[in-house]
Design a protein around this motif. Structure first.
Motif, PDB file in Angstrom:
ATOM      1  N   ASP A   1       0.567  -1.189   0.090  1.00  0.00           N
ATOM      2  CA  ASP A   1       0.012  -0.115   0.181  1.00  0.00           C
ATOM      3  C   ASP A   1       0.950   1.271   0.115  1.00  0.00           C
ATOM      4  O   ASP A   1       0.490   2.246   0.702  1.00  0.00           O
ATOM      5  CB  ASP A   1      -0.842   0.197   1.127  1.00  0.00           C
ATOM      6  CG  ASP A   1      -2.361   0.676   0.711  1.00  0.00           C
ATOM      7  OD1 ASP A   1      -2.418   1.948   0.805  1.00  0.00           O
ATOM      8  OD2 ASP A   1      -3.097  -0.123   0.349  1.00  0.00           O
TER       9      ASP A   1
ATOM     10  N   THR B   1      -2.337   7.150  -4.876  1.00  0.00           N
ATOM     11  CA  THR B   1      -3.804   7.554  -4.466  1.00  0.00           C
ATOM     12  C   THR B   1      -4.229   8.723  -5.310  1.00  0.00           C
ATOM     13  O   THR B   1      -3.696   9.625  -5.372  1.00  0.00           O
ATOM     14  CB  THR B   1      -3.839   7.667  -2.905  1.00  0.00           C
ATOM     15  OG1 THR B   1      -3.462   6.578  -2.180  1.00  0.00           O
ATOM     16  CG2 THR B   1      -5.346   7.771  -2.763  1.00  0.00           C
TER      17      THR B   1
ATOM     18  N   HIS C   1      -6.277   3.686  -6.095  1.00  0.00           N
ATOM     19  CA  HIS C   1      -4.849   3.625  -6.639  1.00  0.00           C
ATOM     20  C   HIS C   1      -4.969   3.205  -8.174  1.00  0.00           C
ATOM     21  O   HIS C   1      -5.116   1.929  -8.462  1.00  0.00           O
ATOM     22  CB  HIS C   1      -4.050   2.232  -5.818  1.00  0.00           C
ATOM     23  CG  HIS C   1      -4.414   2.243  -4.291  1.00  0.00           C
ATOM     24  ND1 HIS C   1      -4.031   3.492  -3.460  1.00  0.00           N
ATOM     25  CD2 HIS C   1      -4.745   1.587  -3.487  1.00  0.00           C
ATOM     26  CE1 HIS C   1      -4.291   3.369  -2.331  1.00  0.00           C
ATOM     27  NE2 HIS C   1      -4.826   2.128  -2.140  1.00  0.00           N
TER      28      HIS C   1
ATOM     29  N   LYS D   1       2.901   8.695  -1.992  1.00  0.00           N
ATOM     30  CA  LYS D   1       2.968   8.113  -0.563  1.00  0.00           C
ATOM     31  C   LYS D   1       4.562   8.079  -0.404  1.00  0.00           C
ATOM     32  O   LYS D   1       5.462   7.452  -0.978  1.00  0.00           O
ATOM     33  CB  LYS D   1       2.404   6.651  -0.301  1.00  0.00           C
ATOM     34  CG  LYS D   1       0.868   6.503  -0.509  1.00  0.00           C
ATOM     35  CD  LYS D   1       0.334   5.367  -0.186  1.00  0.00           C
ATOM     36  CE  LYS D   1      -1.120   5.254  -0.302  1.00  0.00           C
ATOM     37  NZ  LYS D   1      -1.758   3.821   0.207  1.00  0.00           N
TER      38      LYS D   1
ATOM     39  N   GLU E   1      -1.550   2.898   4.042  1.00  0.00           N
ATOM     40  CA  GLU E   1      -2.949   3.338   3.388  1.00  0.00           C
ATOM     41  C   GLU E   1      -3.146   4.885   3.457  1.00  0.00           C
ATOM     42  O   GLU E   1      -2.599   5.482   4.539  1.00  0.00           O
ATOM     43  CB  GLU E   1      -4.180   2.352   3.606  1.00  0.00           C
ATOM     44  CG  GLU E   1      -4.744   2.920   4.901  1.00  0.00           C
ATOM     45  CD  GLU E   1      -6.229   2.497   5.043  1.00  0.00           C
ATOM     46  OE1 GLU E   1      -6.950   2.430   4.056  1.00  0.00           O
ATOM     47  OE2 GLU E   1      -6.724   2.263   5.958  1.00  0.00           O
ATOM     48  N   THR E   2      -3.574   5.505   2.640  1.00  0.00           N
ATOM     49  CA  THR E   2      -3.747   6.978   2.561  1.00  0.00           C
ATOM     50  C   THR E   2      -4.158   7.435   3.563  1.00  0.00           C
ATOM     51  O   THR E   2      -3.863   8.726   3.938  1.00  0.00           O
ATOM     52  CB  THR E   2      -4.608   7.366   1.160  1.00  0.00           C
ATOM     53  OG1 THR E   2      -4.249   6.448   0.245  1.00  0.00           O
ATOM     54  CG2 THR E   2      -4.280   8.673   0.788  1.00  0.00           C
TER      55      THR E   2
END
Length: 458
Positions: free
Chosen positions: A96, A100, A107, A272, A277-278
């Motif tokens: 991950d 994003t 993604h 990222k 995760e975002t």
């Protein structure tokens, strides 16, 4: 006689694709596409030991029965293009650590780029063709996603599972030089076969969904080139993709299609800088900003004000998983990630590994983190954190746009540094910078074979 239908969504997407290719992609768009390639490579280089990747690679090798044509990054394994695309998609997804597109909760690149690489390697396409196909394919994917989201996501669908195959089909259709009719069929085939629900989060399945999107798009273009057909109204028909996978207002469709080529959504991508995760990036950034001010004080609790949807997501996952018991679950547990970042003073893949998510101190601090919905937060690009210490004192930090969002742009040099950092132990000395040079000059290369050779770890 051609059966091309220019009046449909797939027809208008096809017209945009062919026009953009004929006119040539502008240099700023090309550069952004190359940055996204670099971003995916840094997202995958540290993932070679992940169980999901190893299992999928073993399966793909058995399926291939010695066939080749395209390579799996970092392993050097040659597989048939569709299988190589699938494994590389899983490599991009599993940590991950990729891109994003926040407006659509998705993604975007991870389902398109593996298909582009596999198609280009097998077909010997030029670097310019690769970069342009990627950029245009991503625009098609993001346009379709913008039509379907956010309600497609709220229904529980993985956005990249819905639309990654469409973007991959678009890009591969361009590389194959398909005519308008064939391209429309490739898009329609991908629109009729989306896959992926978000119950997969925290398991190996999410990596499979991304890999499957890449494979689906590549195969859709290959089938269309042989005369395989799909409905021209695959998107907007009474039983089409739009109706079955979203609750959006149809009135938005025409405006989104009209914006193609004038508003390049590729510039809205978030990069990222930490592998999680975002929704977790803002909180982790706040924790690492406050930590130097703590001065050894003992933490009583951590309060984080976030967009409302973040609270819903985090609460839902805690209800399903409890405390993390695997690396995928740790990656998707915001409270664990914040606690780990605070206690370790960093956030890397080590902070989602078993020694960290089973650490009693990390678990205890994670249980003292509380999320509160902030009605004033329009997106999860920002948050406010307050750390209250045992002596009654506190420290706060606010982030409106975490590093990597379009409003806090990551420079190329940072992406190269991250490739080098996560490639340590995988790549020989100097290889990360050689890869970066090859990516950033890809549009001048005769083909991608030189870059692919660099992506083998030997």
């Amino acid at each position: 006689m051609s059966d091309f239908r220019a009046d449909t969504v797939s027809g208008k997407l096809t017209t945009f694709m062919h026009r953009a290719r004929a006119e040539g992609v502008a240099e700023p768009v090309r550069h952004e596409a190359k940055r996204l390639i670099l971003n995916q490579l840094k997202a995958s280089v540290g993932a070679t030991g992940q169980q999901a990747v190893r299992l999928m690679l073993d399966w793909a090798m058995a399926e291939a029965q010695g066939g080749g044509g395209a390579h799996v990054h970092w392993f050097g394994t040659s597989l048939p293009p569709a299988l190589a695309a699938m494994v590389n998609g899983a490599l991009y997804e599993v940590l991950d650590f990729h891109d994003t597109y926040i407006p659509c909760f998705m993604h975007a690149v991870s389902g398109v780029l593996p298909a582009v690489f596999a198609e280009a390697e097998a077909g010997g396409h030029s670097g310019t063709a690769v970069v342009d196909a990627l950029a245009i394919g991503l625009e098609v994917e993001l346009a379709v996603a913008t039509m379907l989201m956010p309600t497609g996501y709220y229904r529980g669908m993985v956005p990249a599972g819905l639309t990654g195959g469409v973007g991959a089909a678009a890009a591969c259709a361009l590389l194959r030089g398909l005519d308008a009719s064939q391209t429309q069929h490739a898009l329609g085939l991908a629109m009729c076969t989306p896959a992926g629900i978000y119950e997969a989060a925290g398991s190996h399945t999410l990596a499979w969904i991304t890999g499957n999107a890449a494979r689906t798009g590549l195969q859709a273009a290959a089938l269309a080139s042989r005369g395989f057909t799909a409905p021209p109204t695959a998107f907007e028909g009474d039983q089409g993709m739009f109706k079955t996978h979203s609750d959006e207002d149809r009135a938005k469709i025409d405006g989104i299609l009209a914006s193609l080529g004038t508003e390049w959504r590729i510039f809205g991508q978030t990069y990222k800088v930490v592998p999680t995760e975002t929704i977790t990036h803002g909180p982790v950034e706040c924790a690492l900003a406050i930590l130097p001010r703590a001065g050894g004080r003992v933490v009583e609790r951590i309060d984080i004000k976030v967009q409302e949807i973040v609270v819903t997501i985090v609460d839902g996952r805690r209800e399903r998983f409890g405390r993390p018991s695997s690396t995928p679950q740790a990656t998707f547990d915001l409270c664990h990630c914040v606690a780990a970042a605070w206690l370790r003073g960093q956030f890397t893949t080590a902070e989602t590994s078993a020694p960290c998510y089973t650490d009693a101190e990390v678990i205890a601090l994670s249980d003292r983190i509380k999320l509160t919905a902030d009605p004033g937060r329009p997106t999860f690009e920002g948050c406010t954190m307050t750390v209250t210490f045992a002596d009654g004192s506190s420290e706060s930090h606010n982030v409106d746009y975490f590093l990597g969002t379009p409003n806090a742009r990551v420079p190329d040099s940072t992406l190269i540094d991250l490739l080098e950092q996560y490639g340590a132990g995988v790549l020989p000395a100097g290889r990360a910078h050689a890869i970066a040079d090859a990516v950033l000059t890809l549009d001048t290369a005769p083909d991608i074979h030189g870059l692919i050779r660099l992506l083998n770890k030997d």
